[in-house]
Design an enzyme around this catalytic site. Structure first.
Site, mmCIF file in Angstrom:
data_model
loop_
_atom_site.group_PDB
_atom_site.id
_atom_site.type_symbol
_atom_site.label_atom_id
_atom_site.label_comp_id
_atom_site.label_asym_id
_atom_site.label_seq_id
_atom_site.Cartn_x
_atom_site.Cartn_y
_atom_site.Cartn_z
ATOM 1 N N LYS A 51 49.057 26.257 27.947
ATOM 2 C CA LYS A 51 50.213 25.507 28.365
ATOM 3 C C LYS A 51 50.700 25.973 29.734
ATOM 4 C CE LYS A 51 51.485 25.951 23.603
ATOM 5 N NZ LYS A 51 52.391 26.661 22.676
ATOM 6 N N GLY A 52 50.167 27.087 30.213
ATOM 7 C CA GLY A 52 50.705 27.711 31.421
ATOM 8 C C GLY A 52 50.714 26.814 32.645
ATOM 9 N N GLU B 38 45.256 25.826 38.218
ATOM 10 C CA GLU B 38 45.487 27.064 37.464
ATOM 11 C C GLU B 38 46.839 27.654 37.798
ATOM 12 O OE1 GLU B 38 44.833 28.844 35.125
ATOM 13 O OE2 GLU B 38 42.864 29.736 35.084
ATOM 14 N N ASP B 39 47.542 28.113 36.789
ATOM 15 C CA ASP B 39 48.811 28.773 37.028
ATOM 16 C C ASP B 39 48.588 30.116 37.725
ATOM 17 O OD1 ASP B 39 47.542 29.769 34.779
ATOM 18 O OD2 ASP B 39 49.241 29.510 33.431
ATOM 19 N N ASP C 248 44.332 36.342 37.007
ATOM 20 C CA ASP C 248 44.568 37.781 36.892
ATOM 21 C C ASP C 248 43.208 38.483 36.856
ATOM 22 O OD1 ASP C 248 45.386 40.328 36.301
ATOM 23 O OD2 ASP C 248 46.380 39.846 34.431
ATOM 24 N N PHE D 141 53.259 41.921 35.009
ATOM 25 C CA PHE D 141 53.355 40.767 34.115
ATOM 26 C C PHE D 141 54.580 39.944 34.508
ATOM 27 C CE2 PHE D 141 54.455 38.504 30.236
ATOM 28 C CZ PHE D 141 53.229 37.941 29.922
ATOM 29 N N VAL D 142 54.348 38.665 34.794
ATOM 30 C CA VAL D 142 55.447 37.812 35.241
ATOM 31 C C VAL D 142 55.659 36.652 34.270
ATOM 32 C CG1 VAL D 142 55.208 38.359 37.690
ATOM 33 C CG2 VAL D 142 53.885 36.474 36.744
HETATM 34 P P1 5GP Z 1 42.888 36.015 33.371
HETATM 35 O O1 5GP Z 1 41.768 35.527 32.454
HETATM 36 O O2 5GP Z 1 42.678 35.649 34.809
HETATM 37 O O3 5GP Z 1 43.141 37.496 33.179
HETATM 38 O O4 5GP Z 1 44.235 35.342 32.908
HETATM 39 C C1 5GP Z 1 44.245 34.112 32.283
HETATM 40 C C2 5GP Z 1 45.568 33.684 31.749
HETATM 41 O O5 5GP Z 1 46.373 34.788 31.344
HETATM 42 C C3 5GP Z 1 46.413 32.938 32.762
HETATM 43 O O6 5GP Z 1 46.026 31.593 32.886
HETATM 44 C C4 5GP Z 1 47.780 33.091 32.142
HETATM 45 O O7 5GP Z 1 47.969 32.115 31.150
HETATM 46 C C5 5GP Z 1 47.704 34.475 31.532
HETATM 47 N N1 5GP Z 1 48.320 35.448 32.450
HETATM 48 C C6 5GP Z 1 47.735 36.235 33.379
HETATM 49 N N2 5GP Z 1 48.652 36.982 34.028
HETATM 50 C C7 5GP Z 1 49.863 36.644 33.495
HETATM 51 C C8 5GP Z 1 51.211 37.061 33.742
HETATM 52 O O8 5GP Z 1 51.544 37.898 34.602
HETATM 53 N N3 5GP Z 1 52.178 36.475 32.980
HETATM 54 C C9 5GP Z 1 51.907 35.556 32.010
HETATM 55 N N4 5GP Z 1 52.937 35.068 31.329
HETATM 56 N N5 5GP Z 1 50.648 35.127 31.762
HETATM 57 C C10 5GP Z 1 49.648 35.669 32.485
#
Ligand code: 5GP
Length: 191
Positions: free
Chosen positions: A50-51, A109-110, A113, A162-163
């Protein structure tokens, strides 16, 4: 910053303001539009629930002003990561509603990370024979730079914290926050 909303008291500090987000999205939309001026059958925007919902809604409208016709698709994925990290092991909970073979796709993409989710998604879209797959990410954390994920358009590079806000949740809350910020430590302590 808006005063008086329930969530303001939970935010330790704001990383990116509502106005900065609005301006950046207009910029990103202009860039994407300029780079795809000659795409005949329009762009297919793909977001992950949902992000990406808030970013998709604002980006799609901004792109609509400058760019080619667009269509919107959402996928729902579950990652087997725990809490605030992701593992890269992904299961599809809602697939695309249509064939994407031959389509020009922009993944909306939101935040990137670790890049694991996005990496998986790009391989998946390529396996479905998209003509091209590009990525626009509103936020990127430092770790993402280590991963060979081709994010063509990036809104903001943010610290590795973490945001929440602008679609990003903590325990399904804070998605409606119009800015992006870091929660106070006591919020984690009480959950
Ligand atoms: P990744 O696979 O790149 O580590 O992260 C994928 C998903 O993790 C992002 O699409 C997001 O939904 C969640 N995510 C990553 N960093 C954050 C953060 O700082 N805050 C939140 N609320 N979600 C995050």
């Amino acid at each position: 910053m808006a005063q008086g909303s329930w969530y303001d008291a939970d935010i330790d500090h704001v990383i990116i303001s509502e106005e900065q987000i609005r301006e950046k999205i207009a910029e990103l939309a202009k860039q994407v539009a300029a780079d795809h001026a000659s795409v005949d059958d329009g762009l297919l925007l793909v977001g992950v629930l949902k992000g990406a919902v808030m970013f998709m809604a604002d980006f799609a409208r901004a792109l609509g002003r400058y760019g080619p016709p667009i269509e919107i698709e959402f996928m729902a994925l579950s990652s087997y990561g725990q809490g605030t990290t992701s593992s890269g092991v992904v299961r599809i909970r809602k697939d695309l509603d249509r064939d994407i073979a031959g389509r020009h796709i922009v993944v909306v993409e939101d935040i990137v990370d670790s890049g694991l989710t996005l990496n998986w998604l790009l391989r998946y879209l390529e396996s479905r024979e998209a003509a091209s797959v590009e990525v626009v990410a509103l936020f990127r954390k430092p770790d993402a730079i280590k991963v060979p994920v081709p994010v063509k358009y990036v809104g903001f590079d943010i610290p590795s914290e973490f945001v929440v806000g602008y679609g990003l949740d903590f325990g399904e809350r804070y998605r409606e926050v119009p800015y992006v910020g870091v929660l106070k430590p006591e919020v984690y302590a009480r959950s």
